[in-house]
Design a protein around this motif. Structure first.
Motif, PDB file in Angstrom:
ATOM      1  N   ALA A  54     -10.339  12.840  13.418  1.00 22.34           N
ATOM      2  CA  ALA A  54     -10.419  11.385  13.227  1.00 22.34           C
ATOM      3  C   ALA A  54      -9.395  10.905  12.214  1.00 22.34           C
ATOM      4  CB  ALA A  54     -11.833  11.006  12.782  1.00 22.34           C
ATOM      5  N   ILE A  55      -9.138  11.708  11.217  1.00 15.70           N
ATOM      6  CA  ILE A  55      -8.182  11.316  10.176  1.00 15.70           C
ATOM      7  C   ILE A  55      -6.769  11.205  10.736  1.00 15.70           C
ATOM      8  CG2 ILE A  55      -7.015  12.190   8.090  1.00 15.70           C
ATOM      9  CD1 ILE A  55      -9.711  13.138   7.115  1.00 15.70           C
ATOM     10  N   ARG A  56      -6.476  11.990  11.765  1.00 14.57           N
ATOM     11  CA  ARG A  56      -5.128  11.962  12.341  1.00 14.57           C
ATOM     12  C   ARG A  56      -4.754  10.573  12.848  1.00 14.57           C
ATOM     13  NH1 ARG A  56      -6.903  17.022  14.797  1.00 14.57           N
ATOM     14  NH2 ARG A  56      -6.111  18.738  13.523  1.00 14.57           N
ATOM     15  N   SER A  57      -5.770   9.784  13.200  1.00 16.70           N
ATOM     16  CA  SER A  57      -5.476   8.432  13.690  1.00 16.70           C
ATOM     17  C   SER A  57      -4.833   7.581  12.607  1.00 16.70           C
ATOM     18  CB  SER A  57      -6.760   7.761  14.195  1.00 16.70           C
ATOM     19  OG  SER A  57      -7.693   7.613  13.141  1.00 16.70           O
ATOM     20  N   PHE A  58      -5.087   7.925  11.335  1.00 15.21           N
ATOM     21  CA  PHE A  58      -4.501   7.162  10.233  1.00 15.21           C
ATOM     22  C   PHE A  58      -2.997   7.391  10.107  1.00 15.21           C
ATOM     23  CE2 PHE A  58      -8.884   6.732   9.115  1.00 15.21           C
ATOM     24  CZ  PHE A  58      -8.968   5.578   8.358  1.00 15.21           C
ATOM     25  N   GLN A  59      -2.492   8.449  10.743  1.00 13.94           N
ATOM     26  CA  GLN A  59      -1.067   8.733  10.652  1.00 13.94           C
ATOM     27  C   GLN A  59      -0.225   7.651  11.300  1.00 13.94           C
ATOM     28  OE1 GLN A  59      -0.766  12.683  12.315  1.00 13.94           O
ATOM     29  NE2 GLN A  59      -1.609  13.666  10.478  1.00 13.94           N
ATOM     30  N   THR A  60      -0.843   6.873  12.209  1.00  9.71           N
ATOM     31  CA  THR A  60      -0.105   5.777  12.847  1.00  9.71           C
ATOM     32  C   THR A  60       0.269   4.690  11.828  1.00  9.71           C
ATOM     33  OG1 THR A  60      -2.168   4.643  13.413  1.00  9.71           O
ATOM     34  CG2 THR A  60      -1.267   6.176  15.041  1.00  9.71           C
ATOM     35  N   LEU A  61      -0.413   4.671  10.685  1.00  7.61           N
ATOM     36  CA  LEU A  61      -0.103   3.675   9.644  1.00  7.61           C
ATOM     37  C   LEU A  61       1.174   4.013   8.893  1.00  7.61           C
ATOM     38  CD1 LEU A  61      -3.693   3.282   8.151  1.00  7.61           C
ATOM     39  CD2 LEU A  61      -2.535   1.706   9.701  1.00  7.61           C
ATOM     40  N   LYS A  62       1.641   5.255   9.073  1.00  7.73           N
ATOM     41  CA  LYS A  62       2.863   5.732   8.415  1.00  7.73           C
ATOM     42  C   LYS A  62       2.770   5.587   6.893  1.00  7.73           C
ATOM     43  CE  LYS A  62       5.767   4.889  12.435  1.00  7.73           C
ATOM     44  NZ  LYS A  62       6.974   4.231  12.981  1.00  7.73           N
ATOM     45  N   LYS A  63       1.599   5.919   6.374  1.00  5.64           N
ATOM     46  CA  LYS A  63       1.371   5.951   4.933  1.00  5.64           C
ATOM     47  C   LYS A  63       0.887   7.349   4.556  1.00  5.64           C
ATOM     48  CE  LYS A  63       1.855   1.407   4.248  1.00  5.64           C
ATOM     49  NZ  LYS A  63       2.883   0.815   3.368  1.00  5.64           N
ATOM     50  N   PRO A  64       1.268   7.840   3.399  1.00  4.90           N
ATOM     51  CA  PRO A  64       0.757   9.143   2.967  1.00  4.90           C
ATOM     52  C   PRO A  64      -0.770   9.112   2.870  1.00  4.90           C
ATOM     53  CG  PRO A  64       2.582   8.431   1.563  1.00  4.90           C
ATOM     54  CD  PRO A  64       2.226   7.262   2.430  1.00  4.90           C
ATOM     55  N   ILE A  65      -1.411  10.172   3.360  1.00  8.00           N
ATOM     56  CA  ILE A  65      -2.869  10.279   3.328  1.00  8.00           C
ATOM     57  C   ILE A  65      -3.238  11.485   2.476  1.00  8.00           C
ATOM     58  CG2 ILE A  65      -4.970  10.600   4.694  1.00  8.00           C
ATOM     59  CD1 ILE A  65      -3.367   9.423   7.065  1.00  8.00           C
ATOM     60  N   THR A 102       0.843  -1.195   0.000  1.00 13.73           N
ATOM     61  CA  THR A 102       0.000   0.000   0.000  1.00 13.73           C
ATOM     62  C   THR A 102       0.878   1.244   0.000  1.00 13.73           C
ATOM     63  OG1 THR A 102      -1.772  -1.135   1.194  1.00 13.73           O
ATOM     64  CG2 THR A 102      -1.788   1.272   1.220  1.00 13.73           C
ATOM     65  N   SER A 103       0.723   2.050  -1.029  1.00 12.06           N
ATOM     66  CA  SER A 103       1.582   3.233  -1.156  1.00 12.06           C
ATOM     67  C   SER A 103       0.944   4.469  -0.539  1.00 12.06           C
ATOM     68  CB  SER A 103       1.883   3.506  -2.631  1.00 12.06           C
ATOM     69  OG  SER A 103       0.687   3.766  -3.349  1.00 12.06           O
ATOM     70  N   SER A 104      -0.388   4.564  -0.604  1.00 10.46           N
ATOM     71  CA  SER A 104      -1.082   5.746  -0.091  1.00 10.46           C
ATOM     72  C   SER A 104      -2.492   5.377   0.329  1.00 10.46           C
ATOM     73  CB  SER A 104      -1.147   6.847  -1.156  1.00 10.46           C
ATOM     74  OG  SER A 104       0.129   7.264  -1.568  1.00 10.46           O
ATOM     75  N   ILE A 105      -3.082   6.248   1.119  1.00 11.60           N
ATOM     76  CA  ILE A 105      -4.481   6.128   1.488  1.00 11.60           C
ATOM     77  C   ILE A 105      -5.191   7.379   0.979  1.00 11.60           C
ATOM     78  CG2 ILE A 105      -6.143   5.997   3.376  1.00 11.60           C
ATOM     79  CD1 ILE A 105      -3.941   4.579   5.005  1.00 11.60           C
ATOM     80  N   TYR A 106      -6.187   7.175   0.135  1.00  8.22           N
ATOM     81  CA  TYR A 106      -6.993   8.281  -0.380  1.00  8.22           C
ATOM     82  C   TYR A 106      -8.338   8.268   0.345  1.00  8.22           C
ATOM     83  CZ  TYR A 106      -3.818   8.162  -4.461  1.00  8.22           C
ATOM     84  OH  TYR A 106      -2.728   8.161  -5.289  1.00  8.22           O
ATOM     85  N   ILE A 107      -8.773   9.427   0.793  1.00  6.42           N
ATOM     86  CA  ILE A 107     -10.091   9.566   1.396  1.00  6.42           C
ATOM     87  C   ILE A 107     -10.900  10.509   0.520  1.00  6.42           C
ATOM     88  CG2 ILE A 107     -11.411  10.288   3.423  1.00  6.42           C
ATOM     89  CD1 ILE A 107      -8.978   9.593   5.128  1.00  6.42           C
ATOM     90  N   MET A 108     -11.957   9.975  -0.111  1.00  3.82           N
ATOM     91  CA  MET A 108     -12.785  10.795  -0.990  1.00  3.82           C
ATOM     92  C   MET A 108     -14.071  11.200  -0.283  1.00  3.82           C
ATOM     93  SD  MET A 108     -14.140   8.005  -3.829  1.00  3.82           S
ATOM     94  CE  MET A 108     -15.627   8.910  -4.298  1.00  3.82           C
ATOM     95  N   TYR A 109     -14.422  12.481  -0.422  1.00  6.04           N
ATOM     96  CA  TYR A 109     -15.629  12.976   0.234  1.00  6.04           C
ATOM     97  C   TYR A 109     -16.179  14.141  -0.572  1.00  6.04           C
ATOM     98  CZ  TYR A 109     -12.529  16.649   2.021  1.00  6.04           C
ATOM     99  OH  TYR A 109     -11.639  17.683   2.118  1.00  6.04           O
ATOM    100  N   CYS A 110     -17.419  14.497  -0.294  1.00  8.29           N
ATOM    101  CA  CYS A 110     -18.079  15.569  -1.034  1.00  8.29           C
ATOM    102  C   CYS A 110     -17.454  16.915  -0.679  1.00  8.29           C
ATOM    103  CB  CYS A 110     -19.571  15.589  -0.721  1.00  8.29           C
ATOM    104  SG  CYS A 110     -20.492  16.782  -1.703  1.00  8.29           S
ATOM    105  N   GLN A 111     -17.239  17.732  -1.695  1.00  9.50           N
ATOM    106  CA  GLN A 111     -16.582  19.020  -1.510  1.00  9.50           C
ATOM    107  C   GLN A 111     -17.339  19.936  -0.561  1.00  9.50           C
ATOM    108  OE1 GLN A 111     -16.167  21.612  -5.069  1.00  9.50           O
ATOM    109  NE2 GLN A 111     -13.988  21.213  -4.810  1.00  9.50           N
ATOM    110  N   THR A 112     -18.662  19.759  -0.488  1.00  8.83           N
ATOM    111  CA  THR A 112     -19.474  20.626   0.370  1.00  8.83           C
ATOM    112  C   THR A 112     -19.518  20.148   1.816  1.00  8.83           C
ATOM    113  OG1 THR A 112     -21.467  19.374  -0.200  1.00  8.83           O
ATOM    114  CG2 THR A 112     -20.959  21.308  -1.551  1.00  8.83           C
ATOM    115  N   PHE A 113     -18.860  19.046   2.109  1.00  6.67           N
ATOM    116  CA  PHE A 113     -18.889  18.492   3.466  1.00  6.67           C
ATOM    117  C   PHE A 113     -18.356  19.507   4.486  1.00  6.67           C
ATOM    118  CE2 PHE A 113     -15.671  16.659   6.416  1.00  6.67           C
ATOM    119  CZ  PHE A 113     -16.537  16.381   7.436  1.00  6.67           C
ATOM    120  N   GLY A 114     -19.133  19.723   5.513  1.00  9.00           N
ATOM    121  CA  GLY A 114     -18.686  20.563   6.618  1.00  9.00           C
ATOM    122  C   GLY A 114     -18.664  22.043   6.338  1.00  9.00           C
ATOM    123  N   CYS A 115     -19.137  22.460   5.149  1.00  6.38           N
ATOM    124  CA  CYS A 115     -19.074  23.883   4.811  1.00  6.38           C
ATOM    125  C   CYS A 115     -19.860  24.735   5.808  1.00  6.38           C
ATOM    126  CB  CYS A 115     -19.614  24.114   3.400  1.00  6.38           C
ATOM    127  SG  CYS A 115     -18.518  23.471   2.118  1.00  6.38           S
TER     128      CYS A 115
END
Length: 424
Positions: A65-76, A40-53
């Motif tokens: 919540a996304i910060r927890s993925f940093q423990t995987l030591k993969k580019p996000i 696995t080279s990277s993790i992509y998270i796709m979401y709607c552009q209007t999310f959280g506006c």
């Protein structure tokens, strides 16, 4: 082989349920950890552009919540757009930039059919997708997930893709090469260049007009390129027929049963556009202004030796009563003798047609002029020399700014075409 993990968050209702965000990402994290893959080279998270506006708290929860993925030591990477098509198009561009073909998608179970519909249209068999499904309390499967529901969803998918691709800016100016030999008042014809489409991969950019399971341009992108071509030159893409090339000499006579493969087409039907592909091979166009019959043929070096050009001429004569002296033939852009070599044994067949078709015959890899061979065979078949146009025969390999070339660009190459139609 490297892969990416794609987490699909398009379906999550963020604005009112902060818990949903954390639950979704926690569940996705468990799958990533459980099926950890060193490739696995990277993790992509796709979401709607209007999310959280309109909800800063939701966005903060999301980012935390996304910060927890940093423990995987993969580019996000966060990838967003206003719609699924646009977002997946952005994902695909990143995959292509990094020459990655394997994708593991983590998504809610009720999104699977819809996501597969988008992927089937936006990707080719070059890519492989593995689906990891999330069972989430707030993402229950709709009760009306029946055939009628899915048909409507698929229609929306098609519409969304067409609208999005139609908004993309063209790359370069769409340019068509025409021959003065073919009368404009009777026929619509031309040879495309590589300019003016929406294909972005360098070897396919930009007006690629053929989608293959072994290349990275999807049928949807090629369809958009074809739509732009048809609008520019004035033909109906629904009445368009492209040669199913097999590097042989079979000819399909329109109106009869269509073969599985053929390198020539002939017709006298008005408003029907026929075409031959080329990405080093010669796209040939045939016209008879007397009977108003037309033909298109794909002539590579093998097809040249098998006689595809005269097979097309003979089909026009036998089916539509054409006189060979009235038939006009235009050779489109193709590989020139400057860039095309064969083994001496293969070149011998061209040498036997005419010594001028082979340069440096005594070498181990002589240069072959299969365009000259095509002209000679046509003239021997009765086509008048003045009815053969080969001034458009620019070398596809030498003219990189104008043309696609298989020999130059490798297996992920684009395709231009020669097209012709009898005007209504």
């Amino acid at each position: 082989m490297a892969e990416v993990v794609l987490i699909d968050m398009f379906s999550v209702e963020f604005t009112s349920h902060h818990y949903c965000i954390k639950q979704f990402l926690d569940a996705a994290m468990k799958i990533v950890l459980m099926k950890s893959d060193p490739t696995t080279s990277s993790i992509y998270i796709m979401y709607c552009q209007t999310f959280g506006c309109d909800n800063n708290d939701a966005r903060d929860v999301f980012l935390h919540a996304i910060r927890s993925f940093q423990t995987l030591k993969k580019p996000i990477e966060l990838i967003s757009a206003a719609g699924v098509t646009a977002t997946l198009h952005n994902v695909k561009q990143k995959l292509d930039e990094n020459n990655i073909s394997r994708v593991r998608i983590i998504l809610p179970k009720n999104r699977t059919c819809l996501m597969k519909a988008f992927i089937d249209r936006l990707f080719t068999q070059v890519y492989t997708f593995e689906y990891e499904l999330l069972e989430l309390n707030y993402a229950q499967q709709p009760s009306d997930m029946n055939n009628t529901f899915m048909e409507k969803q698929l229609e929306l998918v098609e519409c969304d893709i067409q609208i999005y691709l139609g908004t993309l800016p063209g790359r370069g100016e769409l340019t068509i090469l025409k021959s003065p030999l073919i009368p404009e008042n009777v026929f619509n014809h031309g040879f495309t260049t590589r300019c003016g489409g929406v294909s972005y991969i360098p070897a396919l950019s930009s007006l690629n007009l053929y989608s293959s399971s072994s290349r990275r341009d999807s049928p949807a992108v090629v369809a958009e390129n074809m739509r732009r071509l048809s609008m520019a030159v004035g033909f109906n893409p629904k009445n368009f027929h492209l040669v199913k090339a097999a590097h042989a000499s079979d000819v399909w006579i329109m109106g009869k049963k269509e073969p599985d493969s053929y390198d020539g087409i002939v017709t006298n039907q008005k408003g029907v556009t026929i075409a031959a592909p080329g990405a080093d091979c010669i796209p040939l166009l045939f016209s008879d202004p007397v009977t108003k019959a037309i033909g298109a043929a794909h002539s590579g070096w093998k097809g040249t030796l098998l006689g595809v050009s005269m097979a097309t001429v003979n089909a026009m004569i036998s089916e539509y009563g054409c006189d060979v002296k009235d038939i006009q033939v235009v050779l489109g852009p193709s590989l020139g003798p400057c860039c095309f070599t064969l083994t001496q044994a293969e070149a011998k067949a061209f040498y036997d047609i005419d010594k001028r078709c082979v340069h440096q015959f005594e070498s181990s890899n002589p240069k072959v002029d299969f365009r000259r061979a095509t002209r000679i065979l046509l003239e021997r078949g009765g086509i008048l020399p003045n009815n053969i146009e080969d001034k458009l025969v620019l070398c596809t390999s030498c003219n990189q700014e104008l043309f696609f070339s298989h020999s130059r660009d490798g297996e992920n190459f684009g395709t231009q075409i020669g097209f012709i139609a009898v005007k209504n």
